[in-house]
Design a protein around this motif. Structure first.
Motif, mmCIF file in Angstrom:
data_model
loop_
_atom_site.group_PDB
_atom_site.id
_atom_site.type_symbol
_atom_site.label_atom_id
_atom_site.label_comp_id
_atom_site.label_asym_id
_atom_site.label_seq_id
_atom_site.Cartn_x
_atom_site.Cartn_y
_atom_site.Cartn_z
ATOM 1 N N PHE A 43 24.566 83.680 61.891
ATOM 2 C CA PHE A 43 23.950 84.732 62.696
ATOM 3 C C PHE A 43 25.088 85.605 63.197
ATOM 4 N N MET A 44 25.014 86.897 62.908
ATOM 5 C CA MET A 44 26.064 87.836 63.313
ATOM 6 C C MET A 44 25.618 88.627 64.534
ATOM 7 N N PHE A 45 26.542 88.789 65.476
ATOM 8 C CA PHE A 45 26.331 89.631 66.651
ATOM 9 C C PHE A 45 27.650 90.315 66.945
ATOM 10 N N LYS A 46 27.647 91.646 66.900
ATOM 11 C CA LYS A 46 28.877 92.434 67.031
ATOM 12 C C LYS A 46 29.881 91.886 66.016
ATOM 13 N N SER A 47 31.054 91.470 66.453
ATOM 14 C CA SER A 47 32.046 90.929 65.509
ATOM 15 C C SER A 47 32.051 89.403 65.522
ATOM 16 N N TYR A 48 31.054 88.799 66.159
ATOM 17 C CA TYR A 48 31.005 87.344 66.303
ATOM 18 C C TYR A 48 30.082 86.719 65.256
ATOM 19 N N THR A 49 30.509 85.598 64.703
ATOM 20 C CA THR A 49 29.712 84.857 63.739
ATOM 21 C C THR A 49 29.359 83.494 64.321
ATOM 22 N N PHE A 50 28.077 83.210 64.361
ATOM 23 C CA PHE A 50 27.580 81.931 64.841
ATOM 24 C C PHE A 50 27.062 81.126 63.657
ATOM 25 N N LEU A 51 27.425 79.865 63.598
ATOM 26 C CA LEU A 51 26.920 78.957 62.583
ATOM 27 C C LEU A 51 25.660 78.296 63.122
ATOM 28 N N LEU A 52 24.571 78.392 62.367
ATOM 29 C CA LEU A 52 23.305 77.761 62.736
ATOM 30 C C LEU A 52 23.086 76.585 61.792
ATOM 31 N N ARG A 53 22.858 75.396 62.358
ATOM 32 C CA ARG A 53 22.661 74.195 61.538
ATOM 33 C C ARG A 53 21.499 73.386 62.083
ATOM 34 N N LYS A 54 20.734 72.836 61.161
ATOM 35 C CA LYS A 54 19.650 71.944 61.560
ATOM 36 C C LYS A 54 20.244 70.673 62.139
ATOM 37 N N PHE A 55 19.661 70.220 63.265
ATOM 38 C CA PHE A 55 20.156 69.017 63.918
ATOM 39 C C PHE A 55 19.059 68.419 64.789
ATOM 40 N N ASN A 56 18.614 67.208 64.468
ATOM 41 C CA ASN A 56 17.622 66.486 65.281
ATOM 42 C C ASN A 56 16.398 67.320 65.659
#
Length: 116
Positions: A27-40
């Motif tokens: 998931f991108m926001f401005k210049s930041y990249t977030f990793l989204l992962r399935k968990f529980n």
């Protein structure tokens, strides 16, 4: 002393939304990249670049939380903070290297609306 900065979150989406998601995505926001992962039966969110964890503003963390809650139409909580590791509990000439200080900013949105 060592500092550990992090920006993490939990996305509590429906089983249908969870089934549609890949095991991991970005998931991108401005210049930041977030990793989204399935968990529980949830999706975890984590800011990818450690240097960004220290520099991202609380307002940007709040906006990411809001955008993810809109995208997944569910409650999302995000935390930005740091932990300081150092020597503590010195007894009998020994010491433990552990968290001696921590500070967290927390925010939660549900379908685009901030929860208080």
């Amino acid at each position: 002393m060592d500092y550990e900065y992090s920006v993490i979150g939990s996305i509590s989406c429906s089983e249908d939304a969870l089934a549609r998601e890949k095991e991991s995505s970005e998931f991108m926001f401005k210049s930041y990249t977030f990793l989204l992962r399935k968990f529980n039966k949830q999706i975890s969110a984590r800011l990818c670049n450690c240097a960004d964890c220290q520099n991202i503003s609380e307002e940007d963390v709040k906006e990411v939380c809001k955008q993810l809650s809109i995208k997944f139409v569910c409650p999302v909580s995000m935390r930005k903070g740091y932990e300081v590791y150092g020597n503590a509990n010195v007894f009998n000439g020994g010491s433990d290297y552990e968290i001696i200080e921590e500070k967290w900013f927390k925010v939660e949105f549900d379908n685009g609306f901030e929860k208080r």
